[in-house]
Design a protein around this motif. Structure first.
Motif, mmCIF file in Angstrom:
data_model
loop_
_atom_site.group_PDB
_atom_site.id
_atom_site.type_symbol
_atom_site.label_atom_id
_atom_site.label_comp_id
_atom_site.label_asym_id
_atom_site.label_seq_id
_atom_site.Cartn_x
_atom_site.Cartn_y
_atom_site.Cartn_z
ATOM 1 N N PRO A 54 -4.382 -3.115 -14.209
ATOM 2 C CA PRO A 54 -4.897 -2.458 -12.997
ATOM 3 C C PRO A 54 -6.079 -1.565 -13.287
ATOM 4 O O PRO A 54 -6.341 -1.191 -14.438
ATOM 5 C CB PRO A 54 -3.687 -1.629 -12.532
ATOM 6 C CG PRO A 54 -2.950 -1.317 -13.800
ATOM 7 C CD PRO A 54 -3.091 -2.547 -14.654
ATOM 8 N N ASN A 55 -6.812 -1.204 -12.225
ATOM 9 C CA ASN A 55 -7.886 -0.220 -12.360
ATOM 10 C C ASN A 55 -7.314 1.084 -12.896
ATOM 11 O O ASN A 55 -6.245 1.525 -12.469
ATOM 12 C CB ASN A 55 -8.552 0.033 -11.002
ATOM 13 C CG ASN A 55 -9.402 -1.132 -10.548
ATOM 14 O OD1 ASN A 55 -9.932 -1.880 -11.358
ATOM 15 N ND2 ASN A 55 -9.521 -1.300 -9.234
ATOM 16 N N GLY A 57 -6.326 1.487 -15.894
ATOM 17 C CA GLY A 57 -5.348 1.201 -16.948
ATOM 18 C C GLY A 57 -5.894 1.374 -18.349
ATOM 19 O O GLY A 57 -5.132 1.288 -19.323
ATOM 20 N N HIS A 210 -9.663 -9.245 -13.775
ATOM 21 C CA HIS A 210 -8.556 -9.010 -12.847
ATOM 22 C C HIS A 210 -7.961 -10.328 -12.366
ATOM 23 O O HIS A 210 -6.870 -10.340 -11.801
ATOM 24 C CB HIS A 210 -9.041 -8.207 -11.632
ATOM 25 C CG HIS A 210 -9.199 -6.743 -11.895
ATOM 26 N ND1 HIS A 210 -8.135 -5.902 -12.103
ATOM 27 C CD2 HIS A 210 -10.298 -5.970 -12.003
ATOM 28 C CE1 HIS A 210 -8.569 -4.667 -12.314
ATOM 29 N NE2 HIS A 210 -9.889 -4.693 -12.267
ATOM 30 N N ASN A 226 -1.816 -1.325 -19.340
ATOM 31 C CA ASN A 226 -1.731 -0.278 -18.330
ATOM 32 C C ASN A 226 -1.354 1.006 -19.063
ATOM 33 O O ASN A 226 -0.187 1.379 -19.138
ATOM 34 C CB ASN A 226 -0.706 -0.609 -17.260
ATOM 35 C CG ASN A 226 -0.742 0.384 -16.109
ATOM 36 O OD1 ASN A 226 -1.530 1.324 -16.112
ATOM 37 N ND2 ASN A 226 0.119 0.181 -15.120
ATOM 38 N N TYR A 246 1.264 -3.933 -12.213
ATOM 39 C CA TYR A 246 0.652 -3.507 -10.964
ATOM 40 C C TYR A 246 1.627 -2.888 -9.965
ATOM 41 O O TYR A 246 1.203 -2.355 -8.942
ATOM 42 C CB TYR A 246 -0.032 -4.702 -10.286
ATOM 43 C CG TYR A 246 -1.159 -5.304 -11.075
ATOM 44 C CD1 TYR A 246 -2.434 -4.761 -11.018
ATOM 45 C CD2 TYR A 246 -0.961 -6.415 -11.878
ATOM 46 C CE1 TYR A 246 -3.488 -5.318 -11.742
ATOM 47 C CE2 TYR A 246 -1.999 -6.973 -12.611
ATOM 48 C CZ TYR A 246 -3.259 -6.423 -12.534
ATOM 49 O OH TYR A 246 -4.296 -6.976 -13.245
ATOM 50 N N ILE A 250 1.841 -6.364 -4.548
ATOM 51 C CA ILE A 250 0.754 -7.259 -4.936
ATOM 52 C C ILE A 250 1.185 -8.690 -4.652
ATOM 53 O O ILE A 250 2.362 -9.039 -4.773
ATOM 54 C CB ILE A 250 0.399 -7.097 -6.424
ATOM 55 C CG1 ILE A 250 -0.856 -7.903 -6.760
ATOM 56 C CG2 ILE A 250 1.540 -7.490 -7.333
ATOM 57 C CD1 ILE A 250 -1.448 -7.565 -8.106
#
Length: 257
Positions: A54-55, A57, A210, A226, A246, A250
C-alpha cells in the motif's frame, strides 16, 4: 567424529547464482517515525522481482536506501557483496514519471545522455562513446526516431521509455523501477513490461507496482511490503496476502490483455 551441520539461513540464496541485492536486518526511521522494520531481502542476479504494497508502506524509501540516498539506522545493504557506496554505478534508477518535470526544455537525446553523467571518462562535453551508447539504448527502447523531439511533446508511454533509456545509458547491472507504468494506459503498460522482460535477459530488475495481478505475469519473485515484509517468495500472491497488506476494503480486478 560426527560434525553437526549449521542450519541454513532461510534468507540466503540456495542456488549458485550470485546475490545482486542483499538486505539484512534493516531498520529505518524518519524523525522518530518508523518507516521500515526488520527487512531481510535477497535478490539474485537475473531476478525480475516485484515490490508491492500500500501507499506509505515504505516501497520508495526502500529503493532510495538501496540507491544509497538514505542511510538506515541499523542493518546492512550490499550490492554484489560490497557496500552500496562502492557499487552505485552498478544501479540504474527509473523514478515515477509523475515526479519528473517534463517542461524542462531538453531533447530526448540529451535526456538519455544524462545517464552517462558520472560514468563517462570524457571531460566536459559527451564523447563519441557516450553518443554511441545513447543511440544503442534509444534503439532498444524504440525511441530513436524521437531523439530530437523536446520531451514536453511526448506521450506518457514515450516519456517512460526515455527515462528507461536514460537509466540504461549508465550501463548498470541492476535496474530499479518505481511504478514505471503509473501514468500510462493498459496497451502502453504491456509494451513497457515486454521491454522490461527483454532487458531482464541481461540485468537484474526490482520494480515497484500496485498492479499485483498484472506484474505477476512477468516477475519471478515478489516481495510484499507494508513497513515489514509480509512475504518474500516466488509463489502467487493470494487473497490472504492482499488482505494482510491492504486490509479488508479492497477488490481484486483481473486484467485481460
Amino acid at each position: 567424529m560426527t560434525q553437526t551441520k549449521a542450519p541454513a539461513d532461510p534468507n540466503k540464496s540456495h542456488t549458485s547464482k550470485p546475490v545482486a541485492i542483499d538486505i539484512s536486518e534493516l531498520n529505518f526511521s524518519f524523525q522518530s517515525l518508523s518507516i521500515l522494520e526488520n527487512i531481510n531481502m535477497v535478490i539474485e542476479k537475473g531476478d525480475f522481482a516485484g515490490l508491492v504494497g500500500p501507499n506509505g508502506g515504505g516501497k520508495t524509501t526502500l529503493l532510495k536506501l538501496i540507491l544509497g540516498l538514505y542511510k538506515a539506522q541499523t542493518g546492512q545493504i550490499s550490492i554484489f557483496g560490497k557496500p552500496v557506496k562502492n557499487q552505485r554505478k552498478l544501479i540504474g534508477y527509473v523514478p515515477q514519471y509523475a515526479n519528473f518535470n517534463s517542461d524542462f526544455p531538453i531533447s530526448v537525446q540529451d535526456t538519455v545522455l544524462q545517464g552517462r553523467l558520472g560514468t563517462s571518462r570524457c571531460f566536459g562535453a559527451y564523447c563519441q562513446k557516450d553518443k554511441i551508447i545513447a543511440q544503442k539504448v534509444m534503439q532498444e527502447t524504440e525511441i530513436l526516431n524521437l531523439s530530437q523531439r523536446p520531451i514536453q511533446s511526448l506521450s506518457g508511454g514515450q516519456m517512460q521509455r526515455v527515462l528507461v533509456a536514460r537509466a540504461l545509458a549508465a550501463e548498470p547491472e541492476i535496474l530499479l523501477l518505481d511504478e514505471p507504468t503509473a501514468n500510462i494506459d493498459q496497451r502502453a503498460e504491456k509494451d513497457i513490461f515486454d521491454l522490461f522482460k527483454s532487458i531482464n535477459e541481461r540485468m537484474t530488475i526490482l520494480i515497484i507496482s500496485h498492479d499485483i495481478g498484472f506484474v505477476s505475469d512477468y516477475i519471478n519473485k515478489v516481495f510484499c511490503l507494508n513497513k515489514t515484509l509480509v512475504c518474500h517468495d516466488s509463489s502467487p500472491v493470494t487473497s490472504d496476502t492482499i488482505h494482510t497488506l491492504y486490509g479488508g476494503h479492497i477488490s481484486e480486478v483481473h486484467h485481460h490483455h
